[in-house]
Design an enzyme around this catalytic site. Structure first.
Site, mmCIF file in Angstrom:
data_model
loop_
_atom_site.group_PDB
_atom_site.id
_atom_site.type_symbol
_atom_site.label_atom_id
_atom_site.label_comp_id
_atom_site.label_asym_id
_atom_site.label_seq_id
_atom_site.Cartn_x
_atom_site.Cartn_y
_atom_site.Cartn_z
ATOM 1 N N ASN A 210 62.712 20.721 -26.805
ATOM 2 C CA ASN A 210 62.839 19.552 -25.920
ATOM 3 C C ASN A 210 62.190 18.346 -26.594
ATOM 4 O O ASN A 210 61.722 18.442 -27.724
ATOM 5 C CB ASN A 210 62.202 19.846 -24.555
ATOM 6 C CG ASN A 210 60.741 20.226 -24.716
ATOM 7 O OD1 ASN A 210 59.926 19.419 -25.141
ATOM 8 N ND2 ASN A 210 60.420 21.468 -24.416
ATOM 9 N N ASP A 279 61.665 27.229 -20.845
ATOM 10 C CA ASP A 279 61.667 28.242 -19.791
ATOM 11 C C ASP A 279 62.354 29.527 -20.253
ATOM 12 O O ASP A 279 62.081 30.600 -19.726
ATOM 13 C CB ASP A 279 62.373 27.694 -18.542
ATOM 14 C CG ASP A 279 61.524 26.618 -17.882
ATOM 15 O OD1 ASP A 279 60.302 26.830 -17.765
ATOM 16 O OD2 ASP A 279 62.064 25.556 -17.512
ATOM 17 N N PRO A 305 57.407 33.737 -20.371
ATOM 18 C CA PRO A 305 56.312 33.849 -19.390
ATOM 19 C C PRO A 305 55.946 32.460 -18.880
ATOM 20 O O PRO A 305 55.997 31.485 -19.643
ATOM 21 C CB PRO A 305 55.155 34.443 -20.194
ATOM 22 C CG PRO A 305 55.519 34.259 -21.633
ATOM 23 C CD PRO A 305 57.009 34.134 -21.720
ATOM 24 N N ASP A 306 55.610 32.364 -17.592
ATOM 25 C CA ASP A 306 55.127 31.080 -17.062
ATOM 26 C C ASP A 306 53.618 31.030 -17.332
ATOM 27 O O ASP A 306 52.830 31.724 -16.683
ATOM 28 C CB ASP A 306 55.430 30.973 -15.563
ATOM 29 C CG ASP A 306 55.163 29.562 -15.073
ATOM 30 O OD1 ASP A 306 54.086 29.014 -15.393
ATOM 31 O OD2 ASP A 306 56.023 29.001 -14.381
ATOM 32 N N ILE A 307 53.239 30.209 -18.309
ATOM 33 C CA ILE A 307 51.862 30.234 -18.822
ATOM 34 C C ILE A 307 50.865 29.759 -17.765
ATOM 35 O O ILE A 307 49.859 30.411 -17.504
ATOM 36 C CB ILE A 307 51.761 29.365 -20.094
ATOM 37 C CG1 ILE A 307 52.715 29.928 -21.155
ATOM 38 C CG2 ILE A 307 50.323 29.315 -20.619
ATOM 39 C CD1 ILE A 307 52.981 28.990 -22.317
ATOM 40 N N VAL A 308 51.150 28.614 -17.149
ATOM 41 C CA VAL A 308 50.174 28.057 -16.199
ATOM 42 C C VAL A 308 50.039 28.957 -14.972
ATOM 43 O O VAL A 308 48.946 29.112 -14.418
ATOM 44 C CB VAL A 308 50.510 26.583 -15.858
ATOM 45 C CG1 VAL A 308 51.653 26.450 -14.867
ATOM 46 C CG2 VAL A 308 49.283 25.868 -15.339
ATOM 47 N N PHE A 323 51.503 19.999 -14.936
ATOM 48 C CA PHE A 323 52.306 18.781 -14.912
ATOM 49 C C PHE A 323 53.662 19.154 -14.310
ATOM 50 O O PHE A 323 54.092 20.300 -14.416
ATOM 51 C CB PHE A 323 52.524 18.243 -16.334
ATOM 52 C CG PHE A 323 51.467 17.276 -16.783
ATOM 53 C CD1 PHE A 323 50.179 17.702 -17.020
ATOM 54 C CD2 PHE A 323 51.775 15.930 -16.986
ATOM 55 C CE1 PHE A 323 49.193 16.814 -17.441
ATOM 56 C CE2 PHE A 323 50.812 15.034 -17.410
ATOM 57 C CZ PHE A 323 49.519 15.472 -17.631
ATOM 58 N N LYS A 341 52.907 27.693 -8.078
ATOM 59 C CA LYS A 341 52.154 28.132 -9.260
ATOM 60 C C LYS A 341 50.657 28.261 -8.953
ATOM 61 O O LYS A 341 49.863 28.506 -9.840
ATOM 62 C CB LYS A 341 52.394 27.167 -10.419
ATOM 63 C CG LYS A 341 53.865 27.104 -10.852
ATOM 64 C CD LYS A 341 54.064 26.371 -12.166
ATOM 65 C CE LYS A 341 55.550 26.256 -12.492
ATOM 66 N NZ LYS A 341 55.827 26.374 -13.931
HETATM 67 O O1 PMT Z 1 54.553 15.009 -24.970
HETATM 68 P P1 PMT Z 1 54.979 13.627 -24.504
HETATM 69 O O2 PMT Z 1 56.165 13.109 -25.309
HETATM 70 O O3 PMT Z 1 53.847 12.666 -24.459
HETATM 71 O O4 PMT Z 1 55.544 13.759 -23.002
HETATM 72 C C1 PMT Z 1 54.681 14.126 -21.986
HETATM 73 C C2 PMT Z 1 55.336 15.144 -21.019
HETATM 74 C C3 PMT Z 1 56.524 14.483 -20.326
HETATM 75 C C4 PMT Z 1 55.792 16.385 -21.770
HETATM 76 C C5 PMT Z 1 54.213 15.537 -19.996
HETATM 77 O O5 PMT Z 1 53.750 14.379 -19.327
HETATM 78 C C6 PMT Z 1 54.733 16.515 -18.956
HETATM 79 O O6 PMT Z 1 55.274 16.159 -17.930
HETATM 80 N N1 PMT Z 1 54.552 17.848 -19.254
HETATM 81 C C7 PMT Z 1 55.072 18.955 -18.476
HETATM 82 C C8 PMT Z 1 56.447 19.297 -18.956
HETATM 83 C C9 PMT Z 1 57.081 20.469 -18.235
HETATM 84 O O7 PMT Z 1 57.459 21.418 -18.865
HETATM 85 O O8 PMT Z 1 57.093 20.371 -16.949
HETATM 86 P P2 PMT Z 1 57.757 21.497 -15.952
HETATM 87 O O9 PMT Z 1 57.914 20.787 -14.661
HETATM 88 O O10 PMT Z 1 58.969 22.088 -16.570
HETATM 89 O O11 PMT Z 1 56.679 22.622 -15.873
HETATM 90 C C10 PMT Z 1 55.689 22.659 -14.829
HETATM 91 C C11 PMT Z 1 54.360 23.125 -15.374
HETATM 92 O O12 PMT Z 1 54.464 24.495 -15.783
HETATM 93 C C12 PMT Z 1 53.860 22.355 -16.588
HETATM 94 O O13 PMT Z 1 52.471 22.221 -16.463
HETATM 95 C C13 PMT Z 1 54.217 23.280 -17.763
HETATM 96 O O14 PMT Z 1 53.308 23.118 -18.855
HETATM 97 C C14 PMT Z 1 54.056 24.633 -17.132
HETATM 98 N N2 PMT Z 1 54.905 25.700 -17.698
HETATM 99 C C15 PMT Z 1 56.253 25.615 -17.631
HETATM 100 C C16 PMT Z 1 57.024 26.655 -18.111
HETATM 101 C C17 PMT Z 1 56.390 27.775 -18.694
HETATM 102 N N3 PMT Z 1 57.096 28.788 -19.175
HETATM 103 N N4 PMT Z 1 55.061 27.825 -18.751
HETATM 104 C C18 PMT Z 1 54.305 26.803 -18.276
HETATM 105 O O15 PMT Z 1 53.065 26.855 -18.340
#
Ligand code: PMT
Length: 404
Positions: A210, A279, A305-308, A323, A341
């Site tokens: 991404n 994902d 795996p969903d890490i967070v 985030f 989460k």
């Molecule tokens: O890196 P930059 O170019 O500065 O951009 C910043 C950003 C847009 C990447 C950042 O601000 C941001 O929003 N990061 C989260 C991106 C994301 O994957 O969001 P999500 O809504 O898909 O995931 C939700 C949360 O679960 C996030 O905290 C993510 O890190 C976490 N996650 C998601 C999938 C996974 N398999 N494991 C995770 O831990």
């Protein structure tokens, strides 16, 4: 403001109309008990005389790098060591450019290179000069080196323009200086941050990924280290240098990021998931480069795996912040992720807006907890990270107190 009492403040004055405000600043710093010594650049002396600042500070004013009289008394290296903080007010665009380039072509730049003390800049210039990409690039370099930026404020300027570039008022600068001596909010706290993208291999030359650049996560790592935390940054592939005082663990795939995050459990008190984790990953990675023999192809994917979520479920669960990067219904999806989460906090990021999303230099976010929400308006990712770390630290500390 007892934090300033008996502190050694080295006030640097550079060339700009706001140099007249330095006189008032010296009085305020002294009123609060600080010992002030002044260094002026050649341009500053076009705007205000050393004699005025000497009379107000009660100390000789330093103006040249190689002054035999000064070197026999308090030479430039002694001055650099004497300072508890170096405050440069006003800081001109030219001075910031020279500092960003590591120049040591006058006394003030040399002191900044030599000092172990924190450095703070109070920029003052025309709004067009402040907005110029060259100045902004220099500001970013300086903030990345943990130099503090006090202001500038926006408003009417001496030249008649209206916009950002006004030096903060003397009392505000004294206050900001005092805050540098407050004990840091996250002193000694172990904090882990994930940042950047992950890459999921299809074959030895191709992958799914991404647009994350890592800028937001790296800015958070820097701000957390500035707040005194011991920071581990688990980073996907980026082109960014590791911030000072931060330990970086480089990973490529989501599986590797998951392993590194789990290895941090037990020692980690705060976990911030800023990475854009894929994902799904291809169920198999081809051993050799896939040939284009067919008009179409299918790649079977499996969930990563969903890490967070795994962190938030861990027996030694840290204070956990996620985030939410969304292109629609931002707050609705963010609230859902906060709950699903099991997070303490979530930072909602509208990635449909290219000026604040992936790879942008700015960001604007809404921070949600189960108790409420707070928006932070658009600003540079470094500045926004400093505000986010403050919010996170406050929530973390109050949760810890409730648990006592
Ligand atoms: O890196 P930059 O170019 O500065 O951009 C910043 C950003 C847009 C990447 C950042 O601000 C941001 O929003 N990061 C989260 C991106 C994301 O994957 O969001 P999500 O809504 O898909 O995931 C939700 C949360 O679960 C996030 O905290 C993510 O890190 C976490 N996650 C998601 C999938 C996974 N398999 N494991 C995770 O831990």
């Amino acid at each position: 403001m007892k934090q300033l009492s008996n502190r050694h403040i080295l006030l640097g004055v550079t060339g700009g109309i706001a140099a007249y405000k330095s006189a008032e600043l010296i009085r305020r710093l002294k009123d609060h008990g600080a010992d002030v010594r002044v260094v002026m650049t050649a341009a500053a002396m076009e705007f205000i005389t050393p004699l005025t600042l000497q009379a107000l500070s009660g100390n000789p004013v330093h103006t040249t790098l190689l002054d035999p009289a000064a070197e026999a008394g308090m030479g430039h290296i002694e001055l650099a060591r004497w300072a508890d903080v170096i405050l440069i007010a006003p800081a001109s665009a030219d001075f910031m450019a020279r500092l960003a380039n590591g120049r040591g072509d006058d006394l003030l730049t040399t002191l900044c290179l030599a000092t172990p003390a924190p450095i703070a800049l109070a920029p003052a210039m025309n709004q067009g000069m402040w907005r110029d990409p060259a100045t902004q690039a220099n500001v970013n370099i300086l903030v990345e080196r943990s130099i503090h930026l006090f202001g500038p404020a926006a408003g009417e300027q001496a030249c008649g323009d209206v916009g950002p570039g006004r030096m903060l008022e003397a009392e505000d600068l004294a206050q900001r200086c005092a805050e540098l001596f407050n004990s840091r909010l996250l002193d000694g706290v172990q904090l882990t941050i994930t940042a950047g993208p992950t890459r999921e291999a299809i074959d030895p030359v191709r992958y799914i990924s991404n647009h994350s650049s890592g800028k937001m996560g790296y800015a958070l790592a820097r701000a957390a280290a500035d707040a005194g935390a011991r920071v581990t940054l688990i980073s996907g592939p980026t082109n960014l240098p590791c911030p000072e005082r931060v330990t970086r663990i480089d990973i490529v795939s989501a599986t590797e990021m998951h392993e590194a995050a789990m290895a941090a459990m037990g020692q980690c008190q705060i976990f911030i998931a800023c990475a854009a984790v894929a994902d799904y990953r291809p169920i198999n990675c081809a051993g050799q480069k896939i040939k284009k023999d067919n008009d179409s192809m299918q790649i079977e994917l499996v969930r990563n795996p969903d890490i967070v979520s795994a962190v938030a479920k861990h027996a030694e669960r840290p204070f956990t912040i996620g985030f939410a990067a969304e292109t629609q219904d931002l707050l609705h999806y963010a609230r859902d992720k906060l709950q699903r989460k099991n997070l303490d906090m979530i930072v909602a990021n509208d990635v449909a807006n290219s000026s604040i999303g992936f790879n942008a230099n700015d960001n604007a976010v809404t921070v949600l907890t189960t108790k409420g929400e707070q928006s932070i308006a658009q600003m540079g990712k470094n500045q926004l990270a400093a505000q986010l770390i403050q919010l996170i630290a406050q929530q973390f500390l109050s949760t810890k107190q409730e648990g006592l």
